[in-house]
Write an enzyme that holds these catalytic residues in place. Sequence first.
Site, PDB file in Angstrom:
ATOM      1  N   CYS A   1       0.818  -1.209   0.000  1.00  0.00           N
ATOM      2  CA  CYS A   1       0.000   0.000   0.000  1.00  0.00           C
ATOM      3  C   CYS A   1       0.850   1.256   0.000  1.00  0.00           C
ATOM      4  O   CYS A   1       0.873   2.015   0.974  1.00  0.00           O
ATOM      5  CB  CYS A   1      -0.915  -0.025   1.219  1.00  0.00           C
ATOM      6  SG  CYS A   1      -1.817  -1.569   1.272  1.00  0.00           S
ATOM      7  N   GLU A   2       1.593   1.459  -1.050  1.00  0.00           N
ATOM      8  CA  GLU A   2       2.423   2.652  -1.220  1.00  0.00           C
ATOM      9  C   GLU A   2       2.487   2.941  -2.714  1.00  0.00           C
ATOM     10  O   GLU A   2       2.691   2.016  -3.508  1.00  0.00           O
ATOM     11  CB  GLU A   2       3.876   2.383  -0.781  1.00  0.00           C
ATOM     12  CG  GLU A   2       4.048   1.975   0.642  1.00  0.00           C
ATOM     13  CD  GLU A   2       4.789   3.005   1.465  1.00  0.00           C
ATOM     14  OE1 GLU A   2       5.057   4.113   0.968  1.00  0.00           O
ATOM     15  OE2 GLU A   2       5.081   2.674   2.619  1.00  0.00           O
TER      16      GLU A   2
END
Length: 432
Positions: free
Chosen positions: A356-357
Site C-alpha cells: 500500500c504505497e
Amino acid sequence: MHHFHYSGNRLYCEGVAVESLIRKYGTPLYVYSQRTLTERYQALAQALAGVDSLICFAVKSNSNLAVLRALADLGSGFDIVSGGELERVIAAGGDPRRCAFAGVGKTESEIEFALRRGIYTFNAESEPELERINRVAARLKRRAPVAVRVNPNVEARTHKKITTGTYENKFGIAFEQIEGVYARAARLKHLWLRGLQMHIGSQITEVAPFEQAVRKVRPLVARLKERHGLEFFSIGGGLGIVYQPALASGPAAWWRSSAARGMITPQQYAARLQPLLQPLGLKILLEPGRFISGNAGLLVTRIEYVKRTGRKNFLIVDAAMNDLIRPAFYEAYHEIVPVRRRAGAQIRADVVGPICESGDFFCQDRPLPKAEAGDYLALLSAGAYASVMASNYNTRSLAAEVMVKGRQAALVRARQPVKAIWAGEQIAPWQR
Ligand code: LLP
C-alpha cells in the site's frame, strides 16, 4: 557476460528453465547463476594479474551463504560492515584473515569479535574509532591491524544516494587531515597501521573518477608507506554494471555492447589503474560488490492481476518493494522480461506490487510484451542490493532463493514462513 538467456521461448538460468524453478519453489523467487558470479570474479582477478591484489567481495551486495561460498572457493576475500556479516562469511567457509571490516559505526563487541577472529584490517572512519579499536586491542593484549579511510573529495558522477567520496558525505577522513591522523594513530600502541583505504561511490560507469581518485591519493599513500610501513592500499569498490535492456541480444553481444556504450570493463579499469598502482609496491585491495553479483541474479514474479484504469495499464505482481526496493528508493531501472516469450502486441504498463504505497513499483509506463494474469516476469540484474535489502513490510515473507550451476539447481534460502516474521514478538504482560 551473464548466463540468463532464452532457449526457444523459455527463459533459462544457465542450463535450467526458470519455469521449472517456479514449479518447484514458487514466487517471488530469486535465482542466482553461479557461473556468472565465477566469471565476474575471474574477469577482475585476471585483469589485475599484474599487481599483488586481493579482491574482497562486498558482502552487503549479496550475503547469501551459497554466494559467499562460491566466492570463498575461488579464493576471494570479503569486505564486511558488521559483526553479522563476519559471522556469515565464517559460516560460509570464508577466511577472516582475508576480510576487511568497513563502516562508520563499529561497536566494541564487533571490534572484539573481529579481532579475535584475526581480521585482515579494520578500515577506520574516524579518530574516536581508532581510539576505540586501540582500547579493545589493549584489553585483548593484541595489536589491531588498521587502515584509515581517506575521503578524496572527488565526484563519482553516480546517484546521490550512493556517492560516498565527497565532503558532503559521512564517510572517511578528509584528505588534508589524513597525515595528522596517521601521526597520532602511530602513538597508539595497540594499533598496527597496515594500510590506507578509499571508496568513492557505487555504480560508477566510467574509469575517470577512479583514476582521478587514485592519482590524487597516490602521493599520500606513498608518503604513508614510507613513514609508517603500510602494506596495502584499498581502492574500494564501485564498478558499475549494465542494467539497461540487454537480454534480447544474447550474452556475447551484451558484453560487446556494454563496452560500446562506454560502460567500464575490468580490462579498461585495470589498464588505467594498474600503471598508477604498480609503482607503489603495495598490496592492492578491491571491494567490488555489484560488479560480481549484480548481473548474476534475477527476481521472478507472478502476475496476479492485469488492471486497466482510465489512463493506464497495471500489471500487479506478487513481488513488491519489500523484495526489491531499488526502483522505489533510487528510481533504479531493472529490465523486466517474460519468463515465457510469446509473439504478439506490446503494451505500456506499470509493473507494481501489492504493497500500500505509491512507491511500490518496478517500472512505470514501460513498453512490455502483452501479458495475462498467471504469467511470470523476471526482473533482471537483481543479484546485488536486492534480496539483502528486503524487509517484512506488510508482513510479507522474505522470498526464497535458488542457486543454479549448469543443470543443477538448489534452494539456498527457504521462503520465510509467515509465523517466523513475528516469532520474536510477544504480548506485554499487562495485556494478557
Ligand atoms: N566498499 C565500501 C566501503 C562500500 O561502502 C561499498 C558499497 C562497496 C565497497 C561495494 O560497492 P559496489 O562495488 O557494490 O558498488 N544499495 C545501493 C548501493 C549501496 C552501496 C553501498 N556501499 C544500490 O542498490 O545501488
